[in-house]
Motif scaffolding. Sequence first.
Motif, PDB file in Angstrom:
ATOM      1  N   TRP A 181     -56.360-134.013  41.821  1.00 47.08           N
ATOM      2  CA  TRP A 181     -57.042-132.897  41.179  1.00 47.08           C
ATOM      3  C   TRP A 181     -56.252-132.450  39.952  1.00 47.08           C
ATOM      4  CZ3 TRP A 181     -58.369-134.269  45.873  1.00 47.08           C
ATOM      5  CH2 TRP A 181     -59.671-134.013  46.318  1.00 47.08           C
ATOM      6  N   LYS A 182     -56.986-132.121  38.900  1.00 47.00           N
ATOM      7  CA  LYS A 182     -56.335-131.722  37.653  1.00 47.00           C
ATOM      8  C   LYS A 182     -55.877-130.276  37.677  1.00 47.00           C
ATOM      9  CE  LYS A 182     -58.921-135.013  34.818  1.00 47.00           C
ATOM     10  NZ  LYS A 182     -59.812-135.208  33.643  1.00 47.00           N
ATOM     11  N   SER A 183     -56.485-129.462  38.485  1.00 49.28           N
ATOM     12  CA  SER A 183     -56.108-128.055  38.563  1.00 49.28           C
ATOM     13  C   SER A 183     -55.950-127.678  40.012  1.00 49.28           C
ATOM     14  CB  SER A 183     -57.164-127.161  37.893  1.00 49.28           C
ATOM     15  OG  SER A 183     -56.842-125.796  38.070  1.00 49.28           O
ATOM     16  N   SER A 184     -54.938-126.859  40.271  1.00 53.28           N
ATOM     17  CA  SER A 184     -54.666-126.418  41.636  1.00 53.28           C
ATOM     18  C   SER A 184     -55.092-124.975  41.867  1.00 53.28           C
ATOM     19  CB  SER A 184     -53.166-126.559  41.950  1.00 53.28           C
ATOM     20  OG  SER A 184     -52.404-125.778  41.038  1.00 53.28           O
ATOM     21  N   GLU A 185     -55.908-124.423  40.971  1.00 50.97           N
ATOM     22  CA  GLU A 185     -56.327-123.040  41.117  1.00 50.97           C
ATOM     23  C   GLU A 185     -57.234-122.886  42.330  1.00 50.97           C
ATOM     24  OE1 GLU A 185     -58.132-121.769  37.572  1.00 50.97           O
ATOM     25  OE2 GLU A 185     -56.329-121.968  36.336  1.00 50.97           O
ATOM     26  N   GLY A 186     -57.068-121.858  43.111  1.00 48.21           N
ATOM     27  CA  GLY A 186     -57.909-121.576  44.274  1.00 48.21           C
ATOM     28  C   GLY A 186     -57.577-122.444  45.462  1.00 48.21           C
ATOM     29  N   TYR A 187     -57.364-123.251  46.341  1.00 47.98           N
ATOM     30  CA  TYR A 187     -57.288-123.727  47.702  1.00 47.98           C
ATOM     31  C   TYR A 187     -56.092-123.164  48.330  1.00 47.98           C
ATOM     32  CZ  TYR A 187     -61.215-126.390  46.691  1.00 47.98           C
ATOM     33  OH  TYR A 187     -62.427-126.797  46.258  1.00 47.98           O
ATOM     34  N   ILE A 188     -54.853-123.737  48.825  1.00 45.56           N
ATOM     35  CA  ILE A 188     -54.113-122.975  49.875  1.00 45.56           C
ATOM     36  C   ILE A 188     -52.797-123.688  50.165  1.00 45.56           C
ATOM     37  CG2 ILE A 188     -54.167-122.183  52.276  1.00 45.56           C
ATOM     38  CD1 ILE A 188     -57.188-122.071  52.072  1.00 45.56           C
ATOM     39  N   HIS A 189     -51.591-122.852  50.351  1.00 40.68           N
ATOM     40  CA  HIS A 189     -50.314-123.403  50.801  1.00 40.68           C
ATOM     41  C   HIS A 189     -50.098-122.966  52.234  1.00 40.68           C
ATOM     42  CE1 HIS A 189     -45.722-123.167  51.018  1.00 40.68           C
ATOM     43  NE2 HIS A 189     -46.082-124.428  51.161  1.00 40.68           N
ATOM     44  N   TYR A 190     -50.007-123.932  53.104  1.00 37.56           N
ATOM     45  CA  TYR A 190     -49.877-123.645  54.526  1.00 37.56           C
ATOM     46  C   TYR A 190     -48.713-124.435  55.099  1.00 37.56           C
ATOM     47  CZ  TYR A 190     -50.818-123.713  59.544  1.00 37.56           C
ATOM     48  OH  TYR A 190     -50.697-123.620  60.894  1.00 37.56           O
TER      49      TYR A 190
ATOM     50  N   ASP B  86     -42.229-124.129  67.303  1.00 39.01           N
ATOM     51  CA  ASP B  86     -41.927-123.231  68.417  1.00 39.01           C
ATOM     52  C   ASP B  86     -40.458-122.853  68.423  1.00 39.01           C
ATOM     53  OD1 ASP B  86     -44.517-123.302  69.172  1.00 39.01           O
ATOM     54  OD2 ASP B  86     -44.251-124.819  70.734  1.00 39.01           O
ATOM     55  N   ARG B  87     -40.228-121.533  68.346  1.00 36.38           N
ATOM     56  CA  ARG B  87     -38.890-120.949  68.450  1.00 36.38           C
ATOM     57  C   ARG B  87     -37.952-121.404  67.339  1.00 36.38           C
ATOM     58  NH1 ARG B  87     -40.994-122.113  73.356  1.00 36.38           N
ATOM     59  NH2 ARG B  87     -41.197-120.344  74.778  1.00 36.38           N
ATOM     60  N   LEU B  88     -38.533-121.894  66.218  1.00 44.50           N
ATOM     61  CA  LEU B  88     -37.714-122.292  65.077  1.00 44.50           C
ATOM     62  C   LEU B  88     -38.123-121.558  63.802  1.00 44.50           C
ATOM     63  CD1 LEU B  88     -37.373-126.171  65.563  1.00 44.50           C
ATOM     64  CD2 LEU B  88     -35.676-124.399  66.060  1.00 44.50           C
ATOM     65  N   ARG B  89     -39.435-121.511  63.498  1.00 44.71           N
ATOM     66  CA  ARG B  89     -39.888-120.854  62.278  1.00 44.71           C
ATOM     67  C   ARG B  89     -41.320-120.383  62.472  1.00 44.71           C
ATOM     68  NH1 ARG B  89     -40.661-126.214  58.411  1.00 44.71           N
ATOM     69  NH2 ARG B  89     -42.659-126.884  59.271  1.00 44.71           N
ATOM     70  N   PRO B  90     -41.725-119.321  61.755  1.00 47.19           N
ATOM     71  CA  PRO B  90     -43.095-118.811  61.881  1.00 47.19           C
ATOM     72  C   PRO B  90     -44.051-119.525  60.940  1.00 47.19           C
ATOM     73  CG  PRO B  90     -41.817-117.338  60.514  1.00 47.19           C
ATOM     74  CD  PRO B  90     -40.868-118.431  60.952  1.00 47.19           C
ATOM     75  N   HIS B  91     -45.323-119.140  61.024  1.00 46.51           N
ATOM     76  CA  HIS B  91     -46.339-119.668  60.122  1.00 46.51           C
ATOM     77  C   HIS B  91     -46.166-119.075  58.730  1.00 46.51           C
ATOM     78  CE1 HIS B  91     -48.934-121.874  62.953  1.00 46.51           C
ATOM     79  NE2 HIS B  91     -48.617-120.939  63.822  1.00 46.51           N
ATOM     80  N   LEU B  92     -46.591-119.853  57.720  1.00 42.43           N
ATOM     81  CA  LEU B  92     -46.632-119.363  56.343  1.00 42.43           C
ATOM     82  C   LEU B  92     -47.953-119.785  55.733  1.00 42.43           C
ATOM     83  CD1 LEU B  92     -45.417-118.076  53.817  1.00 42.43           C
ATOM     84  CD2 LEU B  92     -44.387-120.291  53.269  1.00 42.43           C
ATOM     85  N   LEU B  93     -48.733-118.808  55.295  1.00 43.67           N
ATOM     86  CA  LEU B  93     -50.036-119.054  54.701  1.00 43.67           C
ATOM     87  C   LEU B  93     -50.122-118.287  53.392  1.00 43.67           C
ATOM     88  CD1 LEU B  93     -52.932-120.164  54.787  1.00 43.67           C
ATOM     89  CD2 LEU B  93     -53.588-118.134  56.092  1.00 43.67           C
ATOM     90  N   GLU B  94     -50.328-119.014  52.290  1.00 48.58           N
ATOM     91  CA  GLU B  94     -50.476-118.417  50.975  1.00 48.58           C
ATOM     92  C   GLU B  94     -51.779-118.908  50.363  1.00 48.58           C
ATOM     93  OE1 GLU B  94     -46.095-117.582  49.136  1.00 48.58           O
ATOM     94  OE2 GLU B  94     -46.813-119.633  49.049  1.00 48.58           O
TER      95      GLU B  94
END
Length: 502
Positions: A332-341, A346-354
């Motif tokens: 894709w030529k542009s990354s505007e709009g979809y999602i960093h997840y 378990d017991r190491l790191r939490p979720h990250l959603l941007e």
Amino acid sequence: PSLYLGSISFIIGLSSPGNPKDDFQEELVIRPLHSGDIYASFQFRTVWETDFMRGNKVSHYRLFPKSLGQVISKFSVRELHISFTQGYWRTMQWGQPFQPSPPGAELWVWFQDSVTDVDGTWKELTNVLSGIFCASLNFIDSTNTVQPSASFKPLGIGNETDHRFLRYATLPREIVCTENLTPWKKLLPCGSKAGLAVLLKSEKLFHSSFHSQAVHIRPVCQDWQCKTTSWELRQTLNVVFDLHNSAQGKREWSLFKMFSRTLTEACPLASSSKIYIDITDNPQGEQFEVSPATPLLSQAVVLGDRRTFSVYDLTQQITFGTVRSLNLLIRWKSSEGYIHYQPSKDRLRPHLLEMLVQLPPNSVTEVTVQFERALLKWTEYTPDPNHGFYVGSSVISSLVPSIVAMDTNSTRERPLFSSFFPCKEESSYFVRVYTEPLLVNLPTPDFSMPYNVICLTCTVVAVGYGSLYNLLTRSFQIEEPSPGLAKRIANIIRKMRGVPPL
């Protein structure tokens, strides 16, 4: 060597005009979805100019799998459709699939009119198919078998719609795994050694959002007058790869990223081997680019819509280039709009959603996240678990339009609080907003029970151990009762006189 050459000449002789002809084609359709995911649909089609319905005995099989041919002949099958699906197709996000199928296993069969005991034949057929596909189809019985009259019409030739010869059953809890994929690939003429089937790697296919494999057998006409009949076998495999888990948040797809393999040749037994990439939503290459580029284009009507595809012919050596390897890339030529997840561990790191979105004025945007509840270890509970567990605040960073231009070069002349609002553009200013914490109620055990058990156990141990300790360590002596006062005085006098005491 002479035996090997003789076998080759024998196979070539079977392809002469006097023998039944067979043909094999393979295709792969790749469609970028609006959700950012990728949809890959494999289709392998084998057509054999023979007729099982007239009772003809076939002794030699070339491209058509012998196991399925014997099933058609033995059980007088007119049509057979079987599918194994893992996951659920998200129609609102992905659109319509090429081959719809329910989760689990689905089997529906049309028998020929010559079958007298349809129920008995259906039971035997499910047992045989259970062994061919390594599935639990032998659990199909009268309790989960129905006879639809309108929803499952014959897909092949013939207008007979007598539902007495139709049987339909599903196993929604059937688990699809490698044991089902391996016999499915063995039905292909080239197996998984050449052609598009080399991409069917179970480690990638079963770690996707949706996976469905199916087998469809039906009689088709050889010409428009339908004087002669051929048998068609379609093996389809549909898979949806999740953008956030497979592509690590990058809007970029390739054959190697999806399947961990590239293509080096077509199936030698295939008359046609092609890859189609749907570029309908990308007419001028404005959204994404496909490499290597191809001048071949094709149009087809799919689900009532005219679609445009880029075509890669694997039977042409020019398709593979000088490196003799084809790794299609969609970027894709542009990354505007979809999602960093970033998924949690378990017991190491939490979720990250941007998510980067553009909100229109006077609008309401709702973001929902699905989660599954899990049990914690008893040492991981907070002192007040019945109150619930808090999830940290969400962060909203925004560029808010501003009518008043803000001059960032003259910050010394402005109040100190104005430095909290840095801005690089004159028409907007930056704002960061935090939401309130989210209180989540999780299932908690009854902590009074462990406390009571501990108290009771400690009491029993203390009483039992104390008694046993006293018995093992305490010494016992026999003591005479003390004499009276008169006797003691007499003994004192007798001692002074040198006389033995009383």
